[in-house]
Each structure stands twice: as structure tokens, then as C-alpha cells.
Design an enzyme around this catalytic site. Structure first.
Site, PDB file in Angstrom:
ATOM      1  N   GLU A  64      49.948  50.969  42.757  1.00  0.00           N
ATOM      2  CA  GLU A  64      49.672  50.437  44.199  1.00  0.00           C
ATOM      3  C   GLU A  64      49.306  51.560  45.272  1.00  0.00           C
ATOM      4  OE1 GLU A  64      49.378  49.746  47.819  1.00  0.00           O
ATOM      5  OE2 GLU A  64      51.457  48.847  47.724  1.00  0.00           O
ATOM      6  N   CYS A  90      50.204  51.471  53.678  1.00  0.00           N
ATOM      7  CA  CYS A  90      48.994  51.571  52.945  1.00  0.00           C
ATOM      8  C   CYS A  90      47.874  50.609  53.126  1.00  0.00           C
ATOM      9  CB  CYS A  90      49.556  51.266  51.361  1.00  0.00           C
ATOM     10  SG  CYS A  90      50.424  49.795  50.973  1.00  0.00           S
TER      11      CYS A  90
HETATM   12  P1  NAI Z   1      53.360  60.743  47.001  1.00  0.00           P
HETATM   13  O1  NAI Z   1      52.126  59.767  46.310  1.00  0.00           O
HETATM   14  O2  NAI Z   1      53.098  62.214  46.615  1.00  0.00           O
HETATM   15  O3  NAI Z   1      54.800  60.398  46.649  1.00  0.00           O
HETATM   16  C1  NAI Z   1      54.999  58.964  46.428  1.00  0.00           C
HETATM   17  C2  NAI Z   1      56.140  59.079  45.366  1.00  0.00           C
HETATM   18  O4  NAI Z   1      55.592  59.716  44.175  1.00  0.00           O
HETATM   19  C3  NAI Z   1      57.395  59.805  45.949  1.00  0.00           C
HETATM   20  O5  NAI Z   1      58.674  59.400  45.256  1.00  0.00           O
HETATM   21  C4  NAI Z   1      57.108  61.124  45.111  1.00  0.00           C
HETATM   22  O6  NAI Z   1      58.192  62.039  44.943  1.00  0.00           O
HETATM   23  C5  NAI Z   1      56.601  60.656  43.763  1.00  0.00           C
HETATM   24  N1  NAI Z   1      55.623  61.507  42.983  1.00  0.00           N
HETATM   25  C6  NAI Z   1      55.210  62.655  43.579  1.00  0.00           C
HETATM   26  N2  NAI Z   1      54.392  63.329  42.518  1.00  0.00           N
HETATM   27  C7  NAI Z   1      54.782  62.549  41.427  1.00  0.00           C
HETATM   28  C8  NAI Z   1      54.232  62.785  39.896  1.00  0.00           C
HETATM   29  N3  NAI Z   1      53.249  63.703  39.651  1.00  0.00           N
HETATM   30  N4  NAI Z   1      54.565  61.949  38.998  1.00  0.00           N
HETATM   31  C9  NAI Z   1      55.440  60.791  39.524  1.00  0.00           C
HETATM   32  N5  NAI Z   1      55.902  60.845  40.773  1.00  0.00           N
HETATM   33  C10 NAI Z   1      55.466  61.626  41.804  1.00  0.00           C
HETATM   34  O7  NAI Z   1      53.066  60.430  48.690  1.00  0.00           O
HETATM   35  P2  NAI Z   1      53.482  61.605  49.616  1.00  0.00           P
HETATM   36  O8  NAI Z   1      53.145  62.826  49.289  1.00  0.00           O
HETATM   37  O9  NAI Z   1      54.968  61.157  50.194  1.00  0.00           O
HETATM   38  O10 NAI Z   1      52.529  61.208  50.758  1.00  0.00           O
HETATM   39  C11 NAI Z   1      51.117  61.890  50.892  1.00  0.00           C
HETATM   40  C12 NAI Z   1      49.884  60.707  51.219  1.00  0.00           C
HETATM   41  O11 NAI Z   1      49.973  59.651  50.261  1.00  0.00           O
HETATM   42  C13 NAI Z   1      50.285  59.958  52.392  1.00  0.00           C
HETATM   43  O12 NAI Z   1      49.882  60.951  53.532  1.00  0.00           O
HETATM   44  C14 NAI Z   1      49.488  58.912  52.435  1.00  0.00           C
HETATM   45  O13 NAI Z   1      48.225  59.025  52.769  1.00  0.00           O
HETATM   46  C15 NAI Z   1      49.804  58.454  50.846  1.00  0.00           C
HETATM   47  N6  NAI Z   1      50.821  57.623  50.654  1.00  0.00           N
HETATM   48  C16 NAI Z   1      50.385  56.462  50.453  1.00  0.00           C
HETATM   49  C17 NAI Z   1      51.336  55.384  50.232  1.00  0.00           C
HETATM   50  C18 NAI Z   1      51.066  54.013  50.013  1.00  0.00           C
HETATM   51  O14 NAI Z   1      51.785  53.102  50.154  1.00  0.00           O
HETATM   52  N7  NAI Z   1      50.027  53.712  49.290  1.00  0.00           N
HETATM   53  C19 NAI Z   1      52.794  55.534  50.578  1.00  0.00           C
HETATM   54  C20 NAI Z   1      53.210  57.148  50.815  1.00  0.00           C
HETATM   55  C21 NAI Z   1      52.059  57.736  50.822  1.00  0.00           C
END
Ligand code: NAI
Length: 775
Positions: free
Chosen positions: A264, A298
Site C-alpha cells: 500500500e 497516503c
Molecule cells: P518509508 O517508506 O521509507 O518507510 C516506511 C517503513 O518502511 C518504515 O517502517 C521504514 O523503516 C521501513 N523501511 C524503509 N526502508 C525499508 C526497506 N528497504 N525494507 C523494508 N522496510 C523498509 O517512508 P519514509 O521515509 O518514512 O517517508 C518517505 C516518504 O514516503 C514520505 O515523504 C511520503 O511521501 C511517503 N510515505 C508514504 C506513506 C503511505 O502511507 N503511503 C507512509 C509514509 C511515507
């Protein structure tokens, strides 16, 4: 401030929520947290700080889980799984119900802790996040209670690795944990590094609810820990919510591991206002769409599309309303926008807005600290960066449109497809637009409505899979029981030149025409008595031509299910008329004796999917608000499918028929052993009124064609039941456009099971359309 002054200014004083209970809970752990594994909190290891973004103060220290911690968590989950599943749905329901009750009883503590850790307004944590968390556990307690009736023939997948983001820490946990546990899985969950505390509090609550040890394990830390969880060989299913970039990494990292995966991801959801909309309602809807949780959502309605005739008036109203929004201490109950989750995110938002190039409107005063005010940017083109890129902050970008058709075109001009909001007082306009929007969720005259009974999830680069509703639960199950494999058939060999009967060169079917391979290459195919014919060898260009033809046949999705059924019946009739010929052909090319049975099964399968075509359209969900949520089954689009070697005719029909029954177009690559059967089948299709481009068939080496199909940006899904070892390359290459994949998971070998709902689910997407309804 005196009462008289308050009356005059209508300014309200601060109404802070008390944080004592939450801080005391943190202090109870000495302010340092270890991972929660096998029912206990481990001693903290190497830790990092988690801060209150509103004040910058350190709230607690949280452990960066090691590889050993992840191993221990997966081992605990594995050890607990059998017993948890064996409790039965009704046994699990009791525990989930207890969790729901405890979430309600502890709602204040949980909401305050959430606000302290991620900076969202307490009003939202209290009135949106927590009620939805409890609702999710109640709904899934019910799903567990009815599991055997609701999911007949299905069982738990095993150990689930779940990784969640920081914007709705507890709610995303609930969305993932509740269905996983209801189905009898066990879980290893990694919360986001900025917001781990509510997951740890939830673990504490699960102990009180009597959740058996090892059923839920929480490992904390950064993306490295997340990666360890998702690629762990002891994890059977991965569920992720977060950025598209990380979703893509996870798709690649888990390719070929045989894991179930749902993603998602991000969005840039349109908020479409027609000139006949109730503009004041639309303004309030917009406030909710983009300034709920400071736009860190999101599915935020971050792209305003407003019809030209009312644009000026509407934007004036929006601006006036923006000026009344209050930004400040998230614990203050009168605050609309709280703190941004972390200074890193704040810097990201600032940088994007500063480079925007549009007219930026920011009316609100901001307190010192990690805050960003409501922002409107006008005068942008659809191709501008900020119209395309997810900002994940309180920033609305806008443009105008003239006609409904242009609104649809602008709305769909994005690589994402998560949600959309449509505002019009004309029901015809709204209901005409909803099916045309490429999005997993559409709200009509509303925004940001969620419920456990209604599926949520995206298409395109917003990911795949649904959370909530039966489809969400189903994603945590697999077919129960063992399957009896069929034997793959082997190609006959022979001496070149020993031609039996007529010289035949099977062509491809592309765009409704029989065509030769682009490169002109052919190879011999042998039967029992020597050379049986020639078949073309498809290359990249042939795949591209076939995909283009399939794209061009988009009208098929709009035909009636009745018509699709008629055509499937017609194919069945025409195949039946040539049964003897097909049976002989299958036996000649593969050496089997059951040619007649295979043709009969293929005819029956065509009839079955003809029957299904108008019976798998979707249903209505009972959501607890004034409205109804329609779960509409839509076709996935263009499906590329590699056919199996087990049965050259039945295999091809078993993939083609469900796909076209649901309104998809297909590019089928025949099995490699007996491609001439498909060549004959092309003639059947030509005489059965199948519109050109709906079914395209070609032959060639799977190892070469699979990555081409998987990487093609205009293919929406790839299925593979190939005898070759191509699943890993398909899953890895699919990451580019995040297309859906469905690769050998035991079905290809069991033809009886290869019919019905499971397959139709793969051939369709659920779009949840929220419609106002009732008094
Ligand atoms: P992210 O996608 O990096 O982090 C989400 C989760 O994934 C965190 O728990 C993180 O520790 C984990 N994660 C990071 N790298 C990973 C990997 N290689 N393998 C497995 N897990 C991993 O999101 P981040 O850096 O917190 O936010 C960056 C941008 O992402 C935001 O500015 C936004 O645009 C987007 N975002 C979108 C979300 C949504 O609900 N669609 C939620 C959060 C962020």
C-alpha cells in the site's frame, strides 16, 4: 484572555489534553524499550531516541533490533502459529474481541501517546484513529468468528512480516495485525522508527487480552530492520505500507522467494469539484482531504481539480477557510494542524514548496518548531513536478478543467491510483465519473472515509492488494490442503524433414489477425509420426505489438458481462464442434492418451467462466455511516500470461477465460512443448466473435519473453504458470511499474482447483465507491 474579549475575537483559549498517563506508561519502562518477542519485552539493546516533534523533547529510547532479534521474533511466530490456527476461528475471535475492548478502554492513553510521538492533533487521534482501531478489531473478531463460513477452503498463510509507516502508527498496525490474526497467522511487525511507541503499548495491551505468546512480535528499528523482516526466509507473507520507493525495493528484495505480498504505497489523489457542487460542503471536504493529519496521508486529496466556471469563487472560499485553521500544540483539543512528524520531513516539504514555481498561499501564523502551515499552490500545469509528486505535507496544488472528460483525463494523469474524491450535486455526473477514475477508492461528495468492512488500496504505483473487507482478509489466507500434481508434458522430438500430412506453420494471433513473427524465425514441432508443423518464435517486438493490440481493445472492459458470457459460450461451442480434431492433435503432440478428456474439460471451463462473467461484479458493504460502500469488481487491464506445460489446451483456456470474462485483455504465451494446439485454437477464436486485440496469442521461449512482459509499462499484470523457472525474474522486473504478479503457487498442477473465485480475484480489482445513501 477575558470572556468579553473571547466573545469579540471568537478566539478560543488553549484546551490541552493531559499527557501524564502516557508519560507514566513510558516511565514504567524506565524510558527505554526493547523488542517485544514471544510475549515478553526484551532488555533494550542498542537504542535510538524517539522525540515529541511538537517540542523536540526526547520521549523514550527504542531498540534498533539486531538480526538475532529478527530471527528470534520469526522463530517465536513460527512456533506459535500452529496452535493459534488450531484454536479455530471462534477461539481466535474471543482474543480479538478482548483486544478491541481493551483498545476502547485505553483509548485516551493510546491517543495521547500517539499524538506525543507523531505530532498529530489529539482531536484526530481521539476521534478518528482510535475509533477506527477498535472498529478494525471488532470487525475482524467477527471475521474470525465466521472464518469457516466466510473463507471456505482457505487457511492461514503462516508467519506474516509487516512493515508500517509513521503517519497512522496505530491504525496501520490495526489494519495489518487484525486480519492476519483473524485468519490464524502469526505476526512480526516493524513500526516506523519515528513512531514505535504505540506499537509497544499495543503489545502490552495484547498481553492483557490473553494473546498467546509469540502470536504478535514487535521488532523496532529503521529500514535495515524492515528489510531483515521482509526477506527473512521464515516469513511467508509480507505486507507493507509506506513510500513507493521502498515498496519497489521490497518487491525486488522478495522476488522469487515464494512469498505473498501486498503493498500500500503513495498517492497524489485528485479532489474534483464540478461547477454544480455544493461549494461550501466541498470546502469542508477539502479541509478534511488535505489538512487531515497535516496532509501526511497516503490518500490525501492533494490535487485540486476545479471546474473553470466556479474556480475563482471556490478558491476564494478555500482561502478564507484556510485562514481559520489553527496550527499548534497537537495536544490542544482546539488545534486543526499539529506538528510535522520529524524535522527531516519538514525539510522535505519546505524544499518541494520552495521549488514549486506556482503562486503560494500560506495564511496561518505558525508557532516555533516543527510546524508547516496549510498551503495552497495555484497556477500549475498537470505536468509540473508538484502536480505529480507526493509531498506528504499540508500542501494543496490546484488547476482547473472545462469538461467532465477533461476532469477524468487530468485526474488520471498520474502514476498513482489510490483514491479520488468527486463533488457534484448531479448524481449522473458523479456516477459517470466514478468508474472512469483510475483509483482503488472513490468518494462521492466525501473524502477520507475509511472502514474495516470496506477495502482500501491502490492500483498502478500506489501498490496492490486491499486492506479491509473480505478481500483484505483473503490476502492473509491461501487455499487449504495439499494438491495433486499433474505431470508436465514433454515436447516430442524427431528428425528434421520427416513431415507428416500437410505442411503447417502456426502463426500468432495479434490484434485479431494471424501474423508471422516479426523476426521471421520459426522452429519445428514434432508429433508421434515426425514433423507436425512449424511454429513462430516470438521476440520483444512481437510482445510489444501484442501489448499494443491489447491496449487498443480497451472497449472490451466496457462491454456488458452478458456479452462477454455470450462470447465465451460461443468459443466453447466452436471448440466442442472440433473436439475430435483437438483431441487427436493433443495426443499426437504430447503422447498422452487423454486428449478427449482435456478438450471436454476446456469446453466446460469456458462454460464456467461464461457463467461467472455476470456473477462476480461486487457487493455492498455495511459501513457505520450515512452512506454505502460499493465494492465494485473492475478488470485489471492488460494481463500477460505464460501458459503451463501440463495441458496445452486446458492450460491456455484456464488463463484466458477468467481474464476475458472479467473484461481484461490478454497476451498469452503458449506452453513450449505443444504450441501448435494454441495455433489451432486461434482459428476457434477467429470464428467466435472475439473482438480483435482482446486475446493475443504467441509462442516463444519463456525465459526470454517473461522479463519483457514483466517490464512492459503497458502491461498491468503478469501471470505465470510456466514450466520454466521464471517467477523470480517476473517478480523482480514487475517492480518498475509495480504491476501485479501471480506466479506458480501450486495451482498449475491441479486443474480442478484452477477454476472459480481464486482465479477471478486475480482477474479483477476491487474499487470501493463511497456513495451518500439513506436519511
Ligand atoms: P518509508 O517508506 O521509507 O518507510 C516506511 C517503513 O518502511 C518504515 O517502517 C521504514 O523503516 C521501513 N523501511 C524503509 N526502508 C525499508 C526497506 N528497504 N525494507 C523494508 N522496510 C523498509 O517512508 P519514509 O521515509 O518514512 O517517508 C518517505 C516518504 O514516503 C514520505 O515523504 C511520503 O511521501 C511517503 N510515505 C508514504 C506513506 C503511505 O502511507 N503511503 C507512509 C509514509 C511515507
Amino acid at each position: 484572555m477575558r470572556v468579553k474579549e473571547i466573545f469579540e475575537s471568537m478566539e478560543y483559549g488553549p484546551a490541552p489534553e493531559a499527557s501524564g498517563e502516557a508519560l507514566a506508561w513510558i516511565a514504567g519502562f524506565g524510558g527505554r524499550f526493547g523488542c517485544f518477542i514471544d510475549g515478553t519485552f526484551r532488555a533494550p539493546g542498542e537504542t535510538f531516541e524517539t522525540r515529541n516533534p511538537a517540542s523536540g523533547a526526547v520521549l523514550a529510547e527504542v531498540t534498533q533490533a539486531t538480526a538475532e532479534d529478527v530471527d528470534a521474533a520469526v522463530a517465536a511466530a513460527r512456533a506459535a502459529q500452529g496452535k493459534w490456527q488450531a484454536l479455530g476461528g471462534k477461539g481466535r475471535a474471543r482474543v480479538l474481541y478482548a483486544i478491541a475492548r481493551l483498545c476502547q478502554k485505553n483509548a485516551r492513553l493510546m491517543a495521547v501517546l500517539e499524538t506525543l510521538d507523531c505530532g498529530k492533533p489529539i482531536r484526530e487521534a481521539r476521534d478518528a484513529d482510535l475509533p477506527l482501531v477498535a472498529r478494525h478489531f471488532y470487525y475482524h473478531a467477527g471475521m474470525a468468528q465466521l472464518f469457516e463460513e466466510e473463507m471456505p477452503g482457505r487457511e492461514a498463510i503462516g508467519v506474516c512480516g509487516q512493515v508500517i509507516p509513521w503517519n497512522f502508527p496505530l491504525l496501520m498496525l490495526a489494519w495489518k495485525v487484525a486480519p492476519a490474526l483473524a485468519a490464524g497467522n502469526t505476526v512480526v511487525l516493524k513500526p516506523a522508527e519515528w513512531t514505535s511507541l504505540s506499537a509497544l503499548l499495543f503489545a502490552d495491551i495484547c498481553r492483557q487480552a490473553g494473546l498467546p505468546k509469540g502470536v504478535l512480535n514487535i521488532v523496532t528499528g529503521d529500514g535495515i530492520v524492515g528489510e531483515r523482516v521482509v526477506v527473512h526466509e521464515g516469513v511467508d507473507k509480507v505486507a507493507f505500507t509506506g513510500s513507493t520507493e521502498v515498496g519497489r525495493k521490497i518487491r525486488r528484495a522478495t522476488a522469487g522467494q515464494g512469498k505473498a505480498l501486498t503493498l500500500e504505497l503513495g498517492g497524489k489523489s485528485p479532489f474534483i469539484v464540478f461547477e454544480d457542487a455544493d461549494l461550501d460542503s466541498a470546502v469542508e471536504g477539502l479541509v478534511d482531504a488535505i489538512w487531515f493529519n497535516g496532509g501526511q496521508v497516503c490518500c490525501a486529496g492533494s490535487r485540486l481539480l476545479v471546474q473553470e466556471g466556479v474556480a475563482e469563487r471556490f478558491l476564494a472560499k478555500v482561502k478564507a477557510r484556510m485562514a481559520t485553521l489553527r496550527v499548534g500544540d497537537p495536544l490542544d483539543k482546539g488545534i486543526d494542524l499539529g506538528a510535522i512528524v520529524d524535522p527531516v520531513q519538514l525539510a522535505r516539504i519546505r524544499a518541494l514548496v520552495e521549488a514549486s514555481g506556482g503562486a503560494v498561499f500560506q495564511p496561518c501564523d505558525l508557532p516555533e518548531g516543527c510546524y508547516y502551515g496549510p498551503t495552497l499552490i495555484t497556477g500549475l500545469e498537470s505536468s509540473d513536478r508538484l502536480m505529480q509528486e507526493e509531498i506528504f505535507g499540508p500542501v494543496l496544488v490546484s488547476t482547473t478543467f472545462r469538461t467532465p472528460a477533461e476532469a477524468v483525463q487530468l485526474a488520471n494523469d498520474t502514476r498513482y491510483g489510490l483514491a479520488a474524491s468527486v463533488w457534484s450535486e448531479n448524481i449522473n455526473v458523479a456516477l459517470d465519473i466514478a468508474p472512469k477514475l483510475v483509483a482503488g477508492v472513490v468518494w462521492i461528495n466525501g473524502s477520507n472515509m475509511f472502514d474495516a468492512a470496506a477495502g482500501f488500496g491502490g492500483v498502478r504505483e500506489s501498490g496492490f492488494g486491499r486492506e479491509g473487507g473480505p478481500e483484505g482478509l483473503r490476502a492473509y489466507t491461501r487455499p487449504a490442503g495439499k494438491r495433486k500434481p499433474l505431470k508436465p508434458v514433454k515436447a516430442m522430438t524427431g528428425e528434421p524433414g520427416a513431415q507428416a500430412g500437410l505442411d503447417r506453420t502456426a502463426k500468432f494471433l495479434i490484434g485479431g489477425k494471424q501474423v508471422r513473427p516479426d523476426g521471421g524465425q520459426v522452429r519445428p514441432v514434432y508429433g508421434r509420426k515426425g514433423l507436425a508443423g512449424q511454429v513462430g518464435i516470438a521476440g520483444r517486438k512481437d510482445i510489444r505489438n501484442a501489448v499494443e493490440a491489447a491496449r487498443g481493445a480497451a472497449g472490451w472492459a466496457g462491454t456488458t458481462a452478458h456479452l462477454r458470457a455470450q462470447i465465451l459460450y460461443y468459443i466453447a461451442e466452436n471448440l466442442e464442434a472440433r473436439s475430435a480434431e483437438f483431441a487427436a492433435r493433443i495426443e499426437d503432440l504430447t503422447g498422452v492418451k487423454h486428449g478427449a478428456r482435456e478438450v471436454e474439460a476446456a469446453v466446460s471451463r469456458l462454460f464456467s467462466y461464461g457463467a461467472w462473467a455476470d456473477k462476480f461484479g461486487g457487493d455492498l458493504r455495511q459501513v457505520p455511516m450515512r452512506g454505502m460502500a460499493l465494492a465494485v469488481r473492475e478488470p485489471v487491464g492488460v494481463i500477460g500470461a505464460l501458459c503451463p506445460e501440463e495441458a496445452p489446451l486446458l492450460g491456455l483456456v484456464s488463463l484466458m477465460a477468467p481474464a476475458i470474462a472479467m473484461g481484461n485483455r490478454v497476451v498469452l504465451v503458449t506452453g513450449e512443448a505443444a504450441p501448435l494446439v494454441a495455433g489451432d485454437f486461434c482459428q476457434v477464436l477467429e470464428t467466435s466473435d472475439v473482438p480483435g486485440g482482446v486475446v493475443n496469442i504467441l509462442s516463444g521461449p519463456h525465459a526470454e519473453l517473461a522479463p519483457v512482459l514483466a517490464a512492459h509499462m503497458d502491461v498491468d499484470a503478469v501471470w505465470s504458470f510456466s514450466g520454466g523457472d521464471v517467477s523470480a525474474v517476473i517478480e523482480a522486473e514487475s517492480a518498475g511499474s509495480l504491476k501485479r504478479t501471480w506466479v506458480n503457487d501450486g495451482y498449475a498442477t491441479d486443474w480442478d482447483a484452477f477454476e472459480g473465485r481464486d482465479v477471478l480475484e486475480q482477474a479483477s480489482e476491487v474499487k470501493t465507491v463511497w456513495v451518500p445513501y439513506g436519511a
